[in-house]
Motif scaffolding. Structure first.
Motif, PDB file in Angstrom:
ATOM      1  N   LEU A 139       0.838  -1.202   0.000  1.00 58.53           N
ATOM      2  CA  LEU A 139       0.000   0.000   0.000  1.00 58.53           C
ATOM      3  C   LEU A 139       0.870   1.249   0.000  1.00 58.53           C
ATOM      4  CD1 LEU A 139      -0.220   1.676   2.971  1.00 58.53           C
ATOM      5  CD2 LEU A 139      -1.213  -0.505   3.653  1.00 58.53           C
ATOM      6  N   THR A 140       0.323   2.298  -0.579  1.00 57.80           N
ATOM      7  CA  THR A 140       0.956   3.620  -0.570  1.00 57.80           C
ATOM      8  C   THR A 140      -0.118   4.663  -0.318  1.00 57.80           C
ATOM      9  OG1 THR A 140       2.700   2.970  -2.132  1.00 57.80           O
ATOM     10  CG2 THR A 140       2.272   5.319  -1.873  1.00 57.80           C
ATOM     11  N   VAL A 141       0.140   5.538   0.625  1.00 53.66           N
ATOM     12  CA  VAL A 141      -0.723   6.691   0.880  1.00 53.66           C
ATOM     13  C   VAL A 141       0.131   7.931   0.622  1.00 53.66           C
ATOM     14  CG1 VAL A 141      -2.195   7.861   2.527  1.00 53.66           C
ATOM     15  CG2 VAL A 141      -1.992   5.372   2.615  1.00 53.66           C
ATOM     16  N   LYS A 142      -0.344   8.783  -0.264  1.00 50.43           N
ATOM     17  CA  LYS A 142       0.487   9.879  -0.763  1.00 50.43           C
ATOM     18  C   LYS A 142       0.357  11.157   0.064  1.00 50.43           C
ATOM     19  CE  LYS A 142       0.404   8.190  -5.512  1.00 50.43           C
ATOM     20  NZ  LYS A 142       0.002   8.484  -6.907  1.00 50.43           N
ATOM     21  N   CYS A 143       1.473  11.897   0.104  1.00 51.68           N
ATOM     22  CA  CYS A 143       1.510  13.173   0.812  1.00 51.68           C
ATOM     23  C   CYS A 143       2.536  14.076   0.147  1.00 51.68           C
ATOM     24  CB  CYS A 143       1.887  12.952   2.280  1.00 51.68           C
ATOM     25  SG  CYS A 143       2.186  14.451   3.218  1.00 51.68           S
ATOM     26  N   THR A 144       2.155  15.304  -0.103  1.00 46.95           N
ATOM     27  CA  THR A 144       3.107  16.303  -0.563  1.00 46.95           C
ATOM     28  C   THR A 144       3.034  17.493   0.375  1.00 46.95           C
ATOM     29  OG1 THR A 144       1.504  17.302  -2.068  1.00 46.95           O
ATOM     30  CG2 THR A 144       2.952  15.603  -2.979  1.00 46.95           C
ATOM     31  N   TYR A 145       4.108  18.258   0.430  1.00 48.20           N
ATOM     32  CA  TYR A 145       4.183  19.334   1.405  1.00 48.20           C
ATOM     33  C   TYR A 145       4.759  20.591   0.783  1.00 48.20           C
ATOM     34  CZ  TYR A 145       9.129  18.262   1.495  1.00 48.20           C
ATOM     35  OH  TYR A 145      10.435  18.061   1.120  1.00 48.20           O
ATOM     36  N   SER A 146       4.588  21.689   1.501  1.00 45.21           N
ATOM     37  CA  SER A 146       5.164  22.965   1.104  1.00 45.21           C
ATOM     38  C   SER A 146       5.613  23.697   2.364  1.00 45.21           C
ATOM     39  CB  SER A 146       4.133  23.818   0.346  1.00 45.21           C
ATOM     40  OG  SER A 146       4.654  25.092   0.064  1.00 45.21           O
ATOM     41  N   ILE A 197      12.932  13.758  10.202  1.00 41.92           N
ATOM     42  CA  ILE A 197      13.533  15.007  10.664  1.00 41.92           C
ATOM     43  C   ILE A 197      14.726  15.344   9.795  1.00 41.92           C
ATOM     44  CG2 ILE A 197      14.562  16.211  12.623  1.00 41.92           C
ATOM     45  CD1 ILE A 197      11.573  15.416  12.895  1.00 41.92           C
ATOM     46  N   THR A 198      15.633  14.394   9.676  1.00 44.31           N
ATOM     47  CA  THR A 198      16.830  14.557   8.840  1.00 44.31           C
ATOM     48  C   THR A 198      17.451  13.188   8.660  1.00 44.31           C
ATOM     49  OG1 THR A 198      18.898  15.784   8.593  1.00 44.31           O
ATOM     50  CG2 THR A 198      18.390  14.946  10.780  1.00 44.31           C
ATOM     51  N   GLY A 199      18.410  13.096   7.735  1.00 46.71           N
ATOM     52  CA  GLY A 199      19.123  11.832   7.593  1.00 46.71           C
ATOM     53  C   GLY A 199      18.535  10.945   6.522  1.00 46.71           C
ATOM     54  N   ASP A 200      18.479   9.668   6.776  1.00 43.46           N
ATOM     55  CA  ASP A 200      18.029   8.672   5.820  1.00 43.46           C
ATOM     56  C   ASP A 200      16.637   9.001   5.311  1.00 43.46           C
ATOM     57  OD1 ASP A 200      18.116   5.004   5.888  1.00 43.46           O
ATOM     58  OD2 ASP A 200      17.597   6.434   4.311  1.00 43.46           O
ATOM     59  N   ASN A 201      16.485   8.949   3.992  1.00 41.78           N
ATOM     60  CA  ASN A 201      15.197   9.318   3.398  1.00 41.78           C
ATOM     61  C   ASN A 201      14.105   8.289   3.662  1.00 41.78           C
ATOM     62  OD1 ASN A 201      16.281  11.650   2.422  1.00 41.78           O
ATOM     63  ND2 ASN A 201      16.645  10.855   0.364  1.00 41.78           N
ATOM     64  N   ALA A 222       8.017   5.343   5.458  1.00 42.15           N
ATOM     65  CA  ALA A 222       7.721   6.476   4.592  1.00 42.15           C
ATOM     66  C   ALA A 222       9.016   6.934   3.936  1.00 42.15           C
ATOM     67  CB  ALA A 222       7.092   7.611   5.378  1.00 42.15           C
ATOM     68  N   GLU A 223       8.865   7.405   2.709  1.00 42.45           N
ATOM     69  CA  GLU A 223      10.021   7.848   1.941  1.00 42.45           C
ATOM     70  C   GLU A 223       9.967   9.341   1.711  1.00 42.45           C
ATOM     71  OE1 GLU A 223      10.615   5.796  -1.716  1.00 42.45           O
ATOM     72  OE2 GLU A 223      12.650   6.573  -1.956  1.00 42.45           O
ATOM     73  N   PHE A 224      10.984  10.019   2.185  1.00 41.12           N
ATOM     74  CA  PHE A 224      11.105  11.460   1.989  1.00 41.12           C
ATOM     75  C   PHE A 224      11.782  11.728   0.656  1.00 41.12           C
ATOM     76  CE2 PHE A 224      11.612  15.822   2.760  1.00 41.12           C
ATOM     77  CZ  PHE A 224      12.925  16.205   2.562  1.00 41.12           C
ATOM     78  N   ASN A 225      11.159  12.563  -0.169  1.00 36.47           N
ATOM     79  CA  ASN A 225      11.737  12.929  -1.457  1.00 36.47           C
ATOM     80  C   ASN A 225      11.737  14.442  -1.560  1.00 36.47           C
ATOM     81  OD1 ASN A 225      12.080  13.573  -4.252  1.00 36.47           O
ATOM     82  ND2 ASN A 225      11.604  11.451  -4.743  1.00 36.47           N
ATOM     83  N   LYS A 226      12.915  15.012  -1.399  1.00 35.53           N
ATOM     84  CA  LYS A 226      13.011  16.470  -1.349  1.00 35.53           C
ATOM     85  C   LYS A 226      12.694  17.113  -2.698  1.00 35.53           C
ATOM     86  CE  LYS A 226      16.033  20.212   0.195  1.00 35.53           C
ATOM     87  NZ  LYS A 226      17.347  20.556   0.808  1.00 35.53           N
ATOM     88  N   SER A 227      13.137  16.505  -3.768  1.00 36.61           N
ATOM     89  CA  SER A 227      12.918  17.107  -5.083  1.00 36.61           C
ATOM     90  C   SER A 227      11.435  17.108  -5.471  1.00 36.61           C
ATOM     91  CB  SER A 227      13.734  16.380  -6.144  1.00 36.61           C
ATOM     92  OG  SER A 227      13.319  15.032  -6.249  1.00 36.61           O
ATOM     93  N   GLN A 228      10.721  16.102  -5.023  1.00 32.68           N
ATOM     94  CA  GLN A 228       9.285  16.030  -5.310  1.00 32.68           C
ATOM     95  C   GLN A 228       8.439  16.554  -4.153  1.00 32.68           C
ATOM     96  OE1 GLN A 228       8.205  12.102  -6.602  1.00 32.68           O
ATOM     97  NE2 GLN A 228       9.664  12.089  -8.295  1.00 32.68           N
TER      98      GLN A 228
END
Lengths: 115, 114
Positions: free
Chosen positions: B19-26, B51-55, B65-71
């Motif tokens: 499963l994937t639940v999507k989230c984008t931020y600003s 917070i920081t570190g491993d995505n 959860a996967e943090f993607n800074k470019s997206q």
């Protein structure tokens, strides 16, 4: 032991009445909050208190007033209740307001119905 | 000011499937990102945070959860869904630059079918 507890769980009242919701946390946290969740489940912050000082008041009508007798309690008093006040109100706490990585701990909510 | 969007009101998956639940931020500064879960008639429960570190961040109940800074995304994932994962999921953000509190997305209702 419940970390963040709210009372009552359900509150049914008529328009124009005044009511209070109580909240207590036993986590030793510095900051407490009130959130409103509407019928579409959208969460909106209402207030936060840090060391007995009001930090935020997010365009909330002045009929709503938070009262914090001490760091462990943040009660919500509502005057002249209106139909639009019907919602679920959540109390929450966090370790420090300026510790950005502190998650919130929520109570189980108070479902307010104004008739 | 910070904001967060959850583009899907509803996500349906079969038990055992990923499963994937999507989230984008600003945000203006560094993002501090969180996922919470809400079961019926209960308050929100913290799942995980970035917070920081491993995505790739791991949290409770097998969620990650996967943090993607470019997206500017922070999608919640689980390799194998359980029926008991059915709940309302909220993404939240704090802005590391401004003196703002946690802002929540509109929530995504996850339904896992047997």
């Amino acid at each position: 032991d419940t970390a963040v507890s709210q009372t009552p769980k359900y509150l049914v009242t008529q328009m124009g009445n005044d009511k209070s919701i109580k909240c207590e946390q036993n986590l030793g946290h510095d900051t407490m909050y009130w959130y409103k969740q509407d019928s579409k489940k959208f969460l909106k912050i209402m207030f936060s208190y840090n060391n007995k000082e009001l930090i935020i008041n997010e365009t909330v009508p002045n009929r709503f007033s938070p009262k914090s007798p001490d760091k462990a309690h943040l009660n919500l008093h509502i005057n002249s209740l209106e139909l639009g006040d019907s919602a679920v109100y959540f109390c929450a706490s966090s370790q420090e307001r300026f510790s950005y990585n502190s998650p919130l701990h929520f109570g189980n909510g108070t479902r307010l119905t104004v008739t | 000011a910070q904001s967060v969007a959850q583009p899907e009101d509803q996500v349906n998956v079969a038990e055992g499937n990923p499963l994937t639940v999507k989230c984008t931020y600003s945000v203006s500064g560094n993002p501090y990102l969180f996922w919470y879960v809400q079961y019926p008639n209960r308050g929100l429960q913290f799942l995980l945070k970035y917070i920081t570190g491993d995505n790739l961040v791991k949290g409770s109940y097998g969620f990650e959860a996967e943090f993607n800074k470019s997206q500017t995304s922070f999608h919640l994932k689980k390799p194998s869904a359980l029926v008991s994962d059915s709940a309302l999921y909220f993404c939240a953000v704090r802005d590391g630059q401004w003196d703002n509190d946690m802002r929540f997305g509109a929530g995504t209702r996850l339904t896992v079918k047997p």
